[in-house]
Design a protein around this motif. Structure first.
Motif, PDB file in Angstrom:
ATOM      1  N   GLU A   1       0.821  -1.202   0.000  1.00  0.00           N
ATOM      2  CA  GLU A   1       0.000   0.000   0.000  1.00  0.00           C
ATOM      3  C   GLU A   1       0.864   1.264   0.000  1.00  0.00           C
ATOM      4  O   GLU A   1       0.552   2.262  -0.683  1.00  0.00           O
ATOM      5  CB  GLU A   1      -0.931  -0.017   1.221  1.00  0.00           C
TER       6      GLU A   1
ATOM      7  N   SER B   1       0.948   3.847  -2.994  1.00  0.00           N
ATOM      8  CA  SER B   1       0.713   5.279  -2.800  1.00  0.00           C
ATOM      9  C   SER B   1       1.811   6.110  -3.445  1.00  0.00           C
ATOM     10  O   SER B   1       1.541   7.123  -4.120  1.00  0.00           O
ATOM     11  CB  SER B   1       0.614   5.571  -1.307  1.00  0.00           C
ATOM     12  N   GLU B   2       3.050   5.689  -3.285  1.00  0.00           N
ATOM     13  CA  GLU B   2       4.170   6.403  -3.895  1.00  0.00           C
ATOM     14  C   GLU B   2       4.081   6.346  -5.414  1.00  0.00           C
ATOM     15  O   GLU B   2       4.318   7.338  -6.114  1.00  0.00           O
ATOM     16  CB  GLU B   2       5.486   5.808  -3.415  1.00  0.00           C
TER      17      GLU B   2
ATOM     18  N   LEU C   1       1.394   5.928  -7.206  1.00  0.00           N
ATOM     19  CA  LEU C   1       0.296   6.779  -7.642  1.00  0.00           C
ATOM     20  C   LEU C   1       0.705   8.261  -7.633  1.00  0.00           C
ATOM     21  O   LEU C   1       0.335   9.040  -8.532  1.00  0.00           O
ATOM     22  CB  LEU C   1      -0.922   6.551  -6.750  1.00  0.00           C
ATOM     23  N   GLN C   2       1.457   8.621  -6.591  1.00  0.00           N
ATOM     24  CA  GLN C   2       1.946   9.989  -6.542  1.00  0.00           C
ATOM     25  C   GLN C   2       2.875  10.288  -7.724  1.00  0.00           C
ATOM     26  O   GLN C   2       2.776  11.341  -8.382  1.00  0.00           O
ATOM     27  CB  GLN C   2       2.682  10.249  -5.225  1.00  0.00           C
TER      28      GLN C   2
ATOM     29  N   ARG D   1       1.999   0.069 -10.846  1.00  0.00           N
ATOM     30  CA  ARG D   1       0.725   0.234 -10.152  1.00  0.00           C
ATOM     31  C   ARG D   1      -0.163  -1.003 -10.313  1.00  0.00           C
ATOM     32  O   ARG D   1      -0.757  -1.498  -9.347  1.00  0.00           O
ATOM     33  CB  ARG D   1       0.002   1.454 -10.702  1.00  0.00           C
TER      34      ARG D   1
END
Length: 447
Positions: free
Chosen positions: A320, A324-325, A327-328, A410
């Motif tokens: 997760e 998140s990284e 996605l950023q 991703r």
């Protein structure tokens, strides 16, 4: 007229001879007279009449008297002997009857003792058989109780087969589950063997008890008969003559064989009771050990599940974080691509201006078409803009490639995260919640 010859009365020649011998021995003159008469009688043997002589008459009377005296003495002697005989036989018969009654009493005591021993052993065997039956029931309950752990382990393995992708791994949990199933199978086999042994022991106990009961029944019958015999006396009306009862038959046992028979039956009963007690102790140890082994293996599997769920949770958290990284970075890269595209678009206007200037200046006439500073500056400007646009295009291509890699990362992270979520759902929600139905130690022990 000749004399009539008639038969003379028969005399006891034995008695006469004996009497004559006694008389002649006592009187010598009588011996001479006898010889004389004998010689005279021989001479007139054919002329004698049927009449007795006086001497014969005297001899006959003496003989009768002597015989009467002898018979009286013999009768008195025989009467005294008879009285002594029936007195002695009466005493001996009463003494023998008393001894027989005493022997019957002793026999009744012996029968009562062995009958009491048989009753005691029958009660002990019955109580022991009841205890073994209770242990048999415990074994059956314990055997039935193992079906739940086996179903739980089987269901856990089946559920874990639904794990996805790389999470379908032969981990410690699966190894412990397989070990748990093998342990349950071995315990079930042990319970079945012990149950068969218990059933055989129960049958042996019942056979021994049946033998003791038959022996007890025979002794009860013998006690009743001997007690009845002990109450018989000479005035009993139930007695009667049984001529053939005194004959000893071939199949009649002696006292030693009688006691050996009962002792052998009691020894068999004692042996079966000892075997039954040992079997009950064995059943208790088997149930205790197997229930503890099952609970220990259950704890091991639960601990493996907890450890695996913790590993999955940590892996999921890491995924997760990385997602998140990613996605950023995807968002930043998308914005970077937009900026690069805008920068490329912004370079088109200066390029048009510079190219238009160069093109327009190519229309200068004659000598005016010279390589002056503006010309050189415009050429340099066009080259610089081309180089800038090439750099921006290359950077845009790299940004798009990076975005593609980020998208793949991703997708991989989301897929891995879905696997971990599915694995956690299987291990924690399905398997571990199902294992909460695992029987406790008391149930596994057959209570």
């Amino acid at each position: 007229m000749s004399d009539l010859l008639v038969s003379r009365p028969r005399l006891d020649e034995r008695a006469v001879t004996q009497h004559e011998k006694l008389r002649l021995h006592a009187d010598p003159e009588a011996t001479l007279r006898s010889n004389f008469l004998t010689s005279s009688g021989l001479a007139s043997v054919g002329y004698r009449s049927a009449k007795y002589t006086p001497a014969e008459w005297v001899a006959n009377n003496d003989l009768t008297l002597h015989q009467a005296v002898s018979d009286v003495k013999h009768a008195e002697k025989f009467r005294h002997e008879s009285k002594a005989l029936y007195t002695e036989t009466e005493v001996r018969t009463l003494r023998t009857q008393a001894e027989g009654t005493k022997h019957l009493g002793d026999r009744l005591q012996d029968i009562h003792f062995w009958r009491s021993e048989l009753e005691r052993h029958i009660e002990k065997l019955e109580a022991e058989t009841d205890l073994v039956l209770a242990e048999k029931l415990r074994l059956e309950k314990a055997l039935d109780a193992t079906e739940i752990p086996f179903a739980i382990a089987t269901d856990n393995l089946s559920c874990r087969e639904k794990r996805l992708g790389p999470d379908l791994v032969k981990d410690l949990v699966e190894e412990e589950l397989v070990r748990e199933m093998e342990l349950i199978r071995s315990i079930q086999a042990l319970h079945k063997r012990t149950l068969e042994q218990t059933v055989a022991q129960i049958n042996s106990n019942r056979d021994a008890k049946r033998t003791l009961e038959m022996d007890w029944s025979d002794k009860q019958r013998a006690y009743s008969l001997d007690n009845q015999c002990g109450h018989y006396n000479n005035s009993s009306i139930e007695t009667q003559h049984q001529p053939g009862s005194a004959k000893i038959q071939d199949h009649v046992t002696n006292c030693g064989q009688w006691m050996d028979f009962t002792r052998a039956n009691l020894a068999v009963a004692e042996r079966e009771m000892r075997a039954s007690v040992e079997l009950r102790q064995l059943i208790g140890r088997v149930l205790l050990d197997t229930s503890e082994d099952l609970r220990a293996q259950c704890s091991t599997v639960d601990q493996a599940f907890k450890q695996r769920c913790q590993e999955l949770t940590e892996a999921k958290i890491q995924l997760e974080i990385h997602l998140s990284e990613v996605l950023q970075q995807i968002g930043a890269q998308e914005r970077n691509i937009v900026s690069l595209q805008q920068a490329l678009h912004d370079k088109e206007a200066p390029m048009r201006v510079a190219q238009s200037r160069l093109h327009t200046r190519t229309h200068r006439p004659n000598v005016e078409l010279c390589r002056d500073a503006p010309q050189l500056s415009l050429v340099e400007e066009v080259g610089e803009i081309n180089q800038t646009m090439s750099s921006l295009a290359a950077q845009l291509s790299g940004a798009r490639a990076s975005l593609g890699s980020l998208e793949e990362s991703r997708m991989l992270l989301e897929k891995a995260l879905a696997c971990k979520t599915n694995s956690l759902l299987i291990d924690r929600q399905k398997c571990m919640s199902h294992r909460m139905r695992y029987p406790d130690l008391v149930t596994l022990s057959g209570y």
